[in-house]
Design an enzyme around this catalytic site. Structure first.
Site: not given
Ligand code: NAD
Length: 290
Positions: A87, A162, A237
């Site tokens: 990611t 995402k 995050k």
């Protein structure tokens, strides 16, 4: 297939092990972690690229991805695919894809949902960005490591999908927890609240599948003292990446911003570090209106 795999941490190790168990020839490199079963150790990141049709990366962030890409891309064979499952920020994913294309390679960004359990079980969901042919080439590998792979468009779109998903998830979890804490103070029973909301217009994955209230709904980290699950640190995050992308794209995302600030406070100044992201409920329970 001959595969290079760089970054064999909590997620990368079981993913690489599943590829090796499925009969692929996997060579791995990590600056710290040990090689999982079936994976041959390389002396450097560049060395994993020798003869590899696909080089997979599963790294902590975009800066590290860019550094590894600088080293690996010149060592990859023409026509090979760089498949990043980390990611990272959308800009890094797109920069690495451009660098790969300039070197006669293709790149696919395919971040995952499903966590360490999904990586071990081979049931991850991949959301992928990149050229159609490159996606078709890596698809059999995604099918070994996961249960579902969605092609979302050109480079960076996997990361975009995402962070949009996780921005919805972060904000929804917070408001679900707020609502439980409000219900408590109004004398509304948690089970009654769940029974109504989970079948009404306030329903969501956070309420129905991952209920933050212990003993209510299906089993979730709330029933295990809020051990992750999906750690609040990782949610933070992703929310930061969403805000970085929003700034870069000049999108107005006030709730995403508020969710990021609240998780930052929870993780960095309160007791959220290392706890599941649904531990926002005990946080609200113990507070009064400011
Ligand atoms: P991790 O820290 O366990 O693994 C990262 C690995 O990369 C480590 O073993 C580290 O030594 C290695 N590494 C760092 N720099 C390197 C370099 N220059 N060359 C080679 N190896 C290097 O992290 P993780 O939990 O496996 O997560 C990996 C990625 O997956 C992250 O981007 C994370 O956001 C994402 N992700 C994690 C989860 C989860 O539940 N853990 C879920 C979804 C997505």
């Amino acid at each position: 297939m001959k595969i290079g795999f760089i970054g064999l941490g909590n997620m990368g190790a079981p993913m690489a092990a599943n590829l090796a168990a499925a009969g692929h020839d996997v060579t791995g490199f990590d600056v710290a972690a040990a090689m999982p079963e079936g994976v041959t150790k390389a002396a450097s990141a560049a060395q994993t690229a020798a003869g590899a049709e696909v080089v997979i990366t599963m790294l902590p962030n975009g800066d590290i991805l860019r550094r590894v890409a600088d080293e690996v891309i010149p060592a990859m064979e023409k026509g090979a695919v760089l498949l990043d499952c980390s990611t990272v920020d959308v800009d890094s994913a797109r920069a690495v894809a451009e660098q790969a294309a300039a070197a006669g390679l293709s790149a696919v960004d395919a971040p995952v949902s499903g966590g360490v359990g999904g990586a071990q079980a081979g049931t991850l969901t991949f959301m992928a960005g990149g050229p159609e042919e490159a996606f078709a080439k890596v698809r059999p590998l995604l099918e070994v490591m996961g249960a579902k792979a969605v092609h979302c468009g050109p480079a960076g779109n996997g990361q975009a999908a995402k962070i949009c998903n996780n921005m919805i998830l972060g904000a929804t979890m917070i408001v679900t927890c707020e609502a439980f804490a409000l219900a408590d103070r109004l004398g509304l029973d948690r089970q009654a609240m769940f029974d109504v909301v989970s079948t009404s217009s306030g329903s969501s994955w956070s309420m129905n599948t991952y209920c933050p209230a212990p003993g209510i709904g299906p089993k979730s980290p709330a029933d295990n003292d809020y051990k992750p699950g999906f750690a609040a640190d990782l949610m933070l995050k992703d929310l930061r990446l969403a805000q970085k992308a929003a700034e870069s794209a000049e999108a107005d995302t006030p709730l995403g911003q508020a969710a990021m600030e609240l998780y930052a406070q929870f993780v960095e100044s309160e007791d959220g570090k290392g706890r599941d992201f649904s531990a926002m409920l005990p946080r609200f329970e113990n507070r009064r209106r400011a």
